[in-house]
Design an enzyme around this catalytic site. Structure first.
Site, PDB file in Angstrom:
ATOM      1  CG  HIS A  72       7.881  -0.508   5.179  1.00 57.03           C
ATOM      2  ND1 HIS A  72       6.747  -1.262   5.083  1.00 57.03           N
ATOM      3  CD2 HIS A  72       7.676   0.330   6.232  1.00 57.03           C
ATOM      4  CE1 HIS A  72       5.880  -0.907   6.025  1.00 57.03           C
ATOM      5  NE2 HIS A  72       6.418   0.073   6.729  1.00 57.03           N
ATOM      6  CE1 TYR A 216       3.749  -6.694  -0.635  1.00 54.89           C
ATOM      7  CE2 TYR A 216       2.001  -7.171  -2.198  1.00 54.89           C
ATOM      8  CZ  TYR A 216       2.885  -6.276  -1.633  1.00 54.89           C
ATOM      9  OH  TYR A 216       2.911  -4.974  -2.066  1.00 54.89           O
ATOM     10  N   PRO A 308      -3.266  -3.895  -8.298  1.00 52.79           N
ATOM     11  CG  PRO A 308      -4.708  -4.024  -6.468  1.00 52.79           C
ATOM     12  CD  PRO A 308      -4.654  -4.225  -7.944  1.00 52.79           C
ATOM     13  CE  LYS A 312       6.842  -1.235  -9.223  1.00 46.31           C
ATOM     14  NZ  LYS A 312       7.437  -0.566  -8.085  1.00 46.31           N
ATOM     15  CE1 TYR A 400       6.020  -4.650  -3.324  1.00 47.64           C
ATOM     16  CE2 TYR A 400       6.968  -2.617  -2.493  1.00 47.64           C
ATOM     17  CZ  TYR A 400       5.947  -3.538  -2.512  1.00 47.64           C
ATOM     18  OH  TYR A 400       4.839  -3.346  -1.722  1.00 47.64           O
TER      19      TYR A 400
HETATM   20  C1  DHB Z   1      -0.885  -1.213  -0.478  1.00 46.12           C
HETATM   21  C2  DHB Z   1      -1.436  -1.441  -1.707  1.00 46.12           C
HETATM   22  C3  DHB Z   1      -0.792  -2.302  -2.549  1.00 46.12           C
HETATM   23  O1  DHB Z   1      -1.277  -2.532  -3.768  1.00 46.12           O
HETATM   24  C4  DHB Z   1       0.357  -2.960  -2.198  1.00 46.12           C
HETATM   25  O2  DHB Z   1       0.944  -3.812  -3.057  1.00 46.12           O
HETATM   26  C5  DHB Z   1       0.885  -2.724  -0.976  1.00 46.12           C
HETATM   27  C6  DHB Z   1       0.262  -1.835  -0.106  1.00 46.12           C
HETATM   28  C7  DHB Z   1      -1.579  -0.285   0.445  1.00 46.12           C
HETATM   29  O3  DHB Z   1      -2.638   0.221   0.083  1.00 46.12           O
HETATM   30  O4  DHB Z   1      -1.081  -0.077   1.548  1.00 46.12           O
END
Ligand code: DHB
Length: 415
Positions: A72, A216, A308, A312, A400
């Protein structure tokens, strides 16, 4: 039993460490509490920073990732019913991420370790660590272990006894709930904790993706995230009460909530499909300082947890392991301990920066329902600023895709 590096925990940190040490001719034994199938099927995060993906490729375990993972070049931030793309490749000089499940990374590492004759003991629980301040630390463990989730403790088969591994070094890669961290004495251990007033409800869905890149979203009702696992499996999350229960969310209610939070005015639609797994993800920031004591080194979730939102967690486990391996190589090739001595200090600089980023993404993208509108309006203003400022977008993008690896302290100038 005797080995050079005894590793407690066969998740991404432990399995990668064992693999990288093997490539340097350093022997290790990995103890993993769960059985192989449990680890290989546990659904966890799925975003690899470009340096993480590159490390897997360089060390011969990136083939399936390159076949099945999705590269991506950006993400979408969605708020106020509009989407705004953050173009990582443009903002960071061509850097990208790979979306590939953590359990797939672990599967690839296990396959590599087992085909190289690596020693991985499943269903084995560490019962104690000893002599950590001597050159021969020991791990006591017992086979035939099973985690009893309801009781929250470990049960053992009757036909097993305690055994011991004598090592040069012990690595605690045993996750947040593992025992190793507690062997850093209370007087020297400081734990930093932040809990968040929400959790994530995660689902796995059969069907093709609704979007090429991750979305997001901040909506009045809360956060939502559209991610993916493969062309046939989608991973979606939405913010929920931290004490919520999976049973409170029949499929129709989930889809209604996701559709509401993700609604846009540009004709985009979220594809629905059969939901085949539901789970709750806790949101917590946690950092243990220091990450080492005597001959014990902590790596990954045993030492730090991030919420999450910034994706990271696994990447930090990988960067810890990278630093640790350099220290162990230095030790075994020259007897020097400079890099091992500065392990914690080196890792924690990155850990704190990733924790800041994860906290910031979390704070910006979730609804704090018990706070007033002022906070929510500031969050929307921050997103608006991000969407309209190249400087602000670049800051998000470089974090990121992954900040540069730390300069390793303690390396003599002529190294
Ligand atoms: C996923 C988990 C994340 O915490 C994130 O920021 C983006 C993707 C995932 O599990 O695909």
């Amino acid at each position: 039993m005797r080995t050079q590096v005894g590793i407690v925990g066969g998740g991404p940190a432990g399995a990668l460490l064992s693999h990288l040490l093997h490539l340097q001719g350093i022997e290790s034994v990995v103890l993993e509490l769960r059985n192989r199938e449990e680890v290989e099927t546990a659904v966890r995060a799925g975003v690899l920073e470009d340096a993480t993906a590159e490390l897997l490729r360089e060390t011969g375990v990136g083939k399936r990732m390159d076949q099945k993972g999705a590269v991506h070049e950006g993400i979408e931030l969605r708020f106020g019913g509009h989407g705004h793309r953050i173009d990582f490749a443009d903002l960071t000089g061509g850097r990208k991420i790979v979306v590939y499940g953590q359990q797939e990374v672990v599967k690839d590492l296990y396959a590599a370790r087992l085909s190289a004759g690596g020693k991985l003991i499943y269903e084995a629980a560490a019962t104690g660590l000893q002599d950590l301040d001597t050159p021969q630390p020991k791990i006591r463990f017992r086979r035939g272990a099973k985690l009893d989730l309801d009781a929250g403790d470990i049960r053992f088969r009757d036909d097993t006894n305690e055994e011991e591994i004598t090592c040069d070094f012990v690595v605690g890669a045993d996750g947040f709930f593992g025992p190793c961290r507690s062997f850093i004495p209370d007087e020297v251990r400081k734990e930093h904790v932040r809990t968040y007033p929400f959790g994530w409800f995660g689902i796995l869905v059969e069907g093709s993706p609704s979007t090429e890149e991750l979305i997001y979203t901040l909506h009045e009702r809360g956060f939502a995230l559209v991610s993916t696992r493969s062309p046939e499996v989608q991973r979606l999350y939405f913010q929920c009460d931290p004490n919520d229960k999976v049973d409170n969310w029949p499929d129709e209610r989930i889809w209604e909530e996701m559709q509401t939070r993700l609604a846009t005015d540009d004709g985009w639609t979220l594809k629905e499909g059969r939901i085949f797994q539901k789970d709750l993800v806790q949101m917590r920031s946690f950092i243990c300082e220091p990450m080492q004591h005597g001959r014990l080194f902590l790596a990954g979730d045993a030492a730090h947890i991030v919420p999450p939102t910034g994706a990271k967690g696994m990447n930090l486990a990988v960067s810890d392991v990278r630093v640790l391996v350099r220290g162990l190589i230095e030790f075994y090739s020259s007897g020097r301990t400079n890099l091992l001595e500065s392990y914690s200090e080196t890792c924690l600089r990155r850990v704190w920066k990733a924790s800041r980023f994860s906290w910031w993404m979390t704070s910006m993208l979730h609804r704090f329902h018990d706070e007033d509108d002022f906070r929510y309006r500031l969050q929307l203003a921050e997103l608006d600023y991000l969407a309209s400022s190249r400087a602000a977008s670049t800051s998000l993008a470089e974090n990121y895709v992954g900040l540069p690896m730390e300069v390793i302290t303690g390396v003599p100038a002529n190294d």
